[in-house]
Design an enzyme around this catalytic site. Sequence first.
Site, PDB file in Angstrom:
ATOM      1  N   ASN A  98       0.870  -1.172   0.000  1.00  0.00           N
ATOM      2  CA  ASN A  98       0.000   0.000   0.000  1.00  0.00           C
ATOM      3  C   ASN A  98       0.908   1.223   0.000  1.00  0.00           C
ATOM      4  O   ASN A  98       1.752   1.368   0.875  1.00  0.00           O
ATOM      5  CB  ASN A  98      -0.886   0.009   1.257  1.00  0.00           C
ATOM      6  N   GLY A  99       0.787   2.084  -1.016  1.00  0.00           N
ATOM      7  CA  GLY A  99       1.600   3.309  -1.052  1.00  0.00           C
ATOM      8  C   GLY A  99       2.301   3.437  -2.392  1.00  0.00           C
ATOM      9  O   GLY A  99       1.858   2.889  -3.397  1.00  0.00           O
ATOM     10  N   GLU A 479      -3.964  29.534   8.089  1.00  0.00           N
ATOM     11  CA  GLU A 479      -4.447  28.214   8.523  1.00  0.00           C
ATOM     12  C   GLU A 479      -3.854  27.857   9.891  1.00  0.00           C
ATOM     13  O   GLU A 479      -4.542  27.329  10.759  1.00  0.00           O
ATOM     14  CB  GLU A 479      -4.083  27.166   7.467  1.00  0.00           C
ATOM     15  N   LYS A 483      -6.069  26.960  13.143  1.00  0.00           N
ATOM     16  CA  LYS A 483      -5.902  25.682  13.868  1.00  0.00           C
ATOM     17  C   LYS A 483      -5.678  25.951  15.351  1.00  0.00           C
ATOM     18  O   LYS A 483      -6.282  25.336  16.214  1.00  0.00           O
ATOM     19  CB  LYS A 483      -4.703  24.911  13.295  1.00  0.00           C
ATOM     20  N   GLU A 486      -8.888  27.425  17.067  1.00  0.00           N
ATOM     21  CA  GLU A 486     -10.108  26.610  17.176  1.00  0.00           C
ATOM     22  C   GLU A 486      -9.942  25.423  18.115  1.00  0.00           C
ATOM     23  O   GLU A 486     -10.940  24.903  18.610  1.00  0.00           O
ATOM     24  CB  GLU A 486     -10.601  26.160  15.807  1.00  0.00           C
ATOM     25  N   HIS A 502       2.932  47.429   8.473  1.00  0.00           N
ATOM     26  CA  HIS A 502       1.773  48.331   8.256  1.00  0.00           C
ATOM     27  C   HIS A 502       0.804  48.263   9.431  1.00  0.00           C
ATOM     28  O   HIS A 502      -0.408  48.333   9.250  1.00  0.00           O
ATOM     29  CB  HIS A 502       1.077  47.963   6.952  1.00  0.00           C
TER      30      HIS A 502
HETATM   31  C1  AGP Z   1     -11.380  23.814   9.935  1.00  0.00           C
HETATM   32  O1  AGP Z   1     -10.499  23.221  10.852  1.00  0.00           O
HETATM   33  C2  AGP Z   1     -12.729  24.104  10.549  1.00  0.00           C
HETATM   34  N1  AGP Z   1     -13.296  22.943  11.108  1.00  0.00           N
HETATM   35  C3  AGP Z   1     -13.657  24.840   9.610  1.00  0.00           C
HETATM   36  O2  AGP Z   1     -13.046  26.080   9.313  1.00  0.00           O
HETATM   37  C4  AGP Z   1     -13.975  24.143   8.264  1.00  0.00           C
HETATM   38  O3  AGP Z   1     -12.826  24.131   7.457  1.00  0.00           O
HETATM   39  C5  AGP Z   1     -15.079  24.960   7.551  1.00  0.00           C
HETATM   40  O4  AGP Z   1     -16.238  24.939   8.347  1.00  0.00           O
HETATM   41  C6  AGP Z   1     -15.410  24.418   6.145  1.00  0.00           C
HETATM   42  O5  AGP Z   1     -15.937  23.129   6.253  1.00  0.00           O
HETATM   43  P1  AGP Z   1     -16.070  22.265   4.893  1.00  0.00           P
HETATM   44  O6  AGP Z   1     -14.673  22.067   4.389  1.00  0.00           O
HETATM   45  O7  AGP Z   1     -16.726  20.991   5.316  1.00  0.00           O
HETATM   46  O8  AGP Z   1     -16.885  23.045   3.920  1.00  0.00           O
END
Ligand code: AGP
Length: 607
Positions: A98-99, A479, A483, A486, A502
């Site tokens: 696998n890979g 991103e 991360k 959240e 700025h």
């Molecule tokens: C990402 O870590 C979050 N859970 C959230 O921003 C997510 O990416 C966003 O709600 C979009 O979801 P989807 O990719 O299922 O459309």
Amino acid sequence: MCGIVGILGREAVADQLVDALKRLEYRGYDSAGVATLEGGKLTRRRAEGKLKNLEKRLRDEPLAGTSGIGHTRWATHGRPTENNAHPHATEQVAVVHNGIIENYRELRAQLEKEGAKFVTQTDTEAVAHLVSREIKKGLSPADAVAATLPQLRGAFALAFLFAGKDDLLIGARKGSPLAIGYGDGEMYLGSDAIALAPFTDTISYLEDGDWVELNHKGAAVHDAGNRAVKRQVLKSSASSVLIDKGNHRHFMAKEIHEQPEVVGHTLAHYLDMANERIDLPKLPFDPANLKRISISACGTAYYAGLVAKYWFERYARLPVEIDVASEFRYREAPMNEGDLAIFVSQSGETADTLASLRYAKEQKQHVVSVVNVPTSTIARESDVVLPTLAGPEIGVASTKAFTCQLAVLACFAIAMGRARGVLSEKQEQELVHALIEVPRHMAQALTLEPQIEALARDLAKCKDVLYLGRGTSYPLALEGALKLKEISYIHAEGYAAGELKHGPIALIDETMPVIVIAPHDRVFEKTVSNMQEVAARGGRIILVTDAKGVAAAPVDSVLTLTLPDVPETITPLIYALPVQLIAYHTAVTIGTDVDQPRNLAKSVTVE
Ligand code: AGP
């Protein structure tokens, strides 16, 4: 992803192998096969298509033998034919895989020069010949495998069965998971606990670089240095076995570590590996007629789209407009009929993204969606679906879906460049070659985890964190901040590095960690000057770069995470991993509910 199973049994194993393969069908496949030892001789039955075809083959030509291996194949190298189905075998050894073995062409050329006769188009067959060559030199099967593994480049899992050895199975893991199953006088190998559930709930997971010798009484695991090691023995409960955390504390950790395998699987779906070119499904429009691309998504999927903006503009020479779906759906953006609108979504059910898709359809756009659930609403309402093959993503914080989205969008941008005549065949091959190496580089990036765990203990005490990046590292800065926010609830912001002066530079003091995402690429020097601005004000820099970046960066960073030197095209896929691990380990240190963070849902199906 392909599925692997192996059984050292006490009775005929052929039907048990097929039962185990049935539990791996969820991974997707297009052919299957088994091999057993009949009177010490390796004997195979293989069939194109679904397992029912293999079962028919076994009814017509039953297989005896109490030791065996089995495989469901998702074609990467070579068409999904019976001849290309695993197991692949020589007289001495049968192997399932696998890979991706990236260097199989060089290996095959050398082996053919030595007289080996190849009968398939697969990368896996080279592994069988390599092990055979070592056995013919007089090595034991275990030493033959130990001598072969260092010659293989790529991310893979392997299982071997040897002629005349019905009390021996050997498994190896490098980037793709492989589990050991402990039975009563029987032993097993499987891609995951799901495959082994019919036989046992007592399992161990191999770590990257491990290989294992099984006999009916137990398992001897060796690490990459061939040292004997012990791996934790777990109980996989029947209820969770279908959605299995493996030996990880959280689904998010498992999904971060699955990325070499699932990104490799996703790439294999879009790449013609043998000819190093993109192999996209037929598009219902001529890319040469497009004037503009619009991209719309939410959250992490939006950041994947933001990386893709750079790629479509650079490789397909098309202007790209991108917006978060919650804004796009109400903006009444004017759109030229017949242009392309791309929607990115893991769940395929996000309300804002779906509403934006419907607006684009009213504006007579060609609608292409990149989704992880091909049966979702967004997929069903698209003209073309480009699936990510990440498998179920359980953690609310998206990780493996994000890098699979990047893989699909990279393939799409390159294919569009070729179709529009702005990328040469040679340029395409170079870009595809870089993509083929992604799983291996991801596996390397994951080895930074111990350093990141230590960093996380510091970050967990912070109130605010800043992420900086330029070019395709700028969406990664966004991103990374998302991360961290959240799942650890620490306030974090991502900024284009050039924007620091700025305004945001006012935030810098010795209490503010600044995570700088800076591969040694075309904009690295510019980012270095931003880092010096931060250092001059006592800011604490965490530099995420590569060996060239370390050599060139004149600032003393608090910590430097050194990733492998990789082609610029694929840096977003590789640098996503430390960014994800930083957030994960910070949240684990704080003790939040990593897989189900407060206030969040996995799919936001309401406005
Ligand atoms: C990402 O870590 C979050 N859970 C959230 O921003 C997510 O990416 C966003 O709600 C979009 O979801 P989807 O990719 O299922 O459309």
